[in-house]
Scaffold this motif. Sequence first.
Motif, PDB file in Angstrom:
ATOM      1  N   GLY A 100       4.273   8.614  -2.172  1.00 29.37           N
ATOM      2  CA  GLY A 100       4.344   7.450  -1.313  1.00 29.37           C
ATOM      3  C   GLY A 100       3.499   6.564  -0.051  1.00 29.37           C
ATOM      4  N   ARG A 101       3.085   7.566   0.165  1.00 24.59           N
ATOM      5  CA  ARG A 101       2.081   6.660   1.134  1.00 24.59           C
ATOM      6  C   ARG A 101       0.888   6.770   1.053  1.00 24.59           C
ATOM      7  N   SER A 102       0.097   5.740   0.822  1.00 30.72           N
ATOM      8  CA  SER A 102      -1.282   4.892   0.788  1.00 30.72           C
ATOM      9  C   SER A 102      -2.220   6.055   1.165  1.00 30.72           C
ATOM     10  N   ARG A 103      -3.337   6.885   0.052  1.00 32.67           N
ATOM     11  CA  ARG A 103      -3.748   7.721  -0.081  1.00 32.67           C
ATOM     12  C   ARG A 103      -4.446   7.540  -1.643  1.00 32.67           C
ATOM     13  N   ARG A 149      -2.401   5.633  -7.173  1.00 30.98           N
ATOM     14  CA  ARG A 149      -2.764   6.708  -6.418  1.00 30.98           C
ATOM     15  C   ARG A 149      -4.211   7.487  -6.560  1.00 30.98           C
ATOM     16  N   TRP A 155       7.507  11.816  -0.270  1.00 30.72           N
ATOM     17  CA  TRP A 155       7.538  10.682   0.916  1.00 30.72           C
ATOM     18  C   TRP A 155       5.986  11.019   0.989  1.00 30.72           C
ATOM     19  N   SER A 173       0.729  -0.972   0.037  1.00 27.35           N
ATOM     20  CA  SER A 173       0.114  -0.015   0.294  1.00 27.35           C
ATOM     21  C   SER A 173       0.911   1.380   0.006  1.00 27.35           C
ATOM     22  N   ASP A 174       1.931   1.782   0.327  1.00 29.47           N
ATOM     23  CA  ASP A 174       2.816   2.358   0.723  1.00 29.47           C
ATOM     24  C   ASP A 174       4.187   2.090  -0.338  1.00 29.47           C
ATOM     25  N   GLN A 175       4.872   2.764  -0.954  1.00 28.84           N
ATOM     26  CA  GLN A 175       5.383   3.094  -1.725  1.00 28.84           C
ATOM     27  C   GLN A 175       7.409   4.047  -1.399  1.00 28.84           C
ATOM     28  N   LEU A 176       7.006   4.058   0.683  1.00 28.84           N
ATOM     29  CA  LEU A 176       8.267   5.022   0.981  1.00 28.84           C
ATOM     30  C   LEU A 176       9.580   4.091   0.852  1.00 28.84           C
TER      31      LEU A 176
END
Length: 389
Positions: free
Chosen positions: A376-379, A315, A373, A263-266
């Motif tokens: 890359g977060r799940s949203r 996204r 940053w 879910s996150d690509q950070l």
Amino acid sequence: MLVLGIVLAALNLRTAVTSVGPVLNHISSGLGMSGVGVGLLTTLPVLIFATVGAVTPALSRKIGEHRLLLLALVVLGAGLLIRSMVASAEIFLYSSALALSGGAVGNVLIPSLIKRHFPARTGTMTTVYTTALAVGTMLAAAATVPIERAADGNWHVALGVWAALAAVAAIPWLALSRSEPERDSASGGLLGPRTLIRSKLAWSVAAYFGTQSMVAYIMFGFLPKILIDGGYTTGQAGLVLGVFTAIGIPVSLVVPWISSKFSDQLPMVVAFVAFYTVGFLGLWLAPASLAWIFALLVGVGMGSFPLALTMLALRTRTPEATAALSAFGQSTGYLIAGAGPLLIGVLYESTGNWTLPFLLLLAVIAVQLVAGWYAGRSRYLEDERILAG
């Protein structure tokens, strides 16, 4: 048919750009092109990708995605064919702009087509897309000169060959244009440029896309010069650049697939920034004999490009939102990227060394880290308050 159509279209999206560079000297001398004309020719991709890409969602809503991509490939092929036959610098520039316009439409459309037709396999299909894009980019750059030599030094033939590839790519879309998918026109209108310009997520995606594109343009333009200044021969520098370009193919094979599993690509954003940082510091400070190693590390860092393309689908919830974010992110990003080579050239020419250019590159990847940053977060774009109400 859809998979074949996407692969063939992706192979063509960069041929108008990368087929010119290897024979640019022959083109400029053969057409009597001035320095201003050469500068405009090298700047055209950024200008066309930004402007035509921005209006692609609106065109898609009016014409339909399948039919518009077919039209884009026809325009791309026509532009490639015309410019290979002319003896006028002005017409060459106009036809190049025509070909690039077709590529710009494909840049925006294909991520939304993947989101629409393969919602459960976004990562897999983005891998297929980005790999085909990388192969087409390298193929046009590597094969144009051998084709020119086989044609007894005729650069017209070397450029015209790529029009045939565009014609082949149009065939599956000719069949698919008869089955246009249903579109949510209301959603497309909601996600217009005026709305996206107030979206933090849209700007973070645009900044991430723009900074990675800026690094790519700088490295493709200046890596040979960096190596030659370090003591490499022209042939050695060209070989390193070829490997640097080719490494994008295996990277494109794995990045979208891996990034879609989370879910996150950070972590991937941070990893690519780390590769960039080590690579740039090595090219700047390490012995010249090791420069090729650090160039390859930068090449791995350029996996941020397939990651940026994957984010367009990850996204967003709908194909319409993917198209809107793709248009905004790529158009704004290409405008950001276009300033990079010019700034690097000015800094190098004014100082005579690579200190300030490398400091600029490190600043660019710092901006990329900040943008990544957030992006890359799940949203999801549709969930932002400004879009929800």
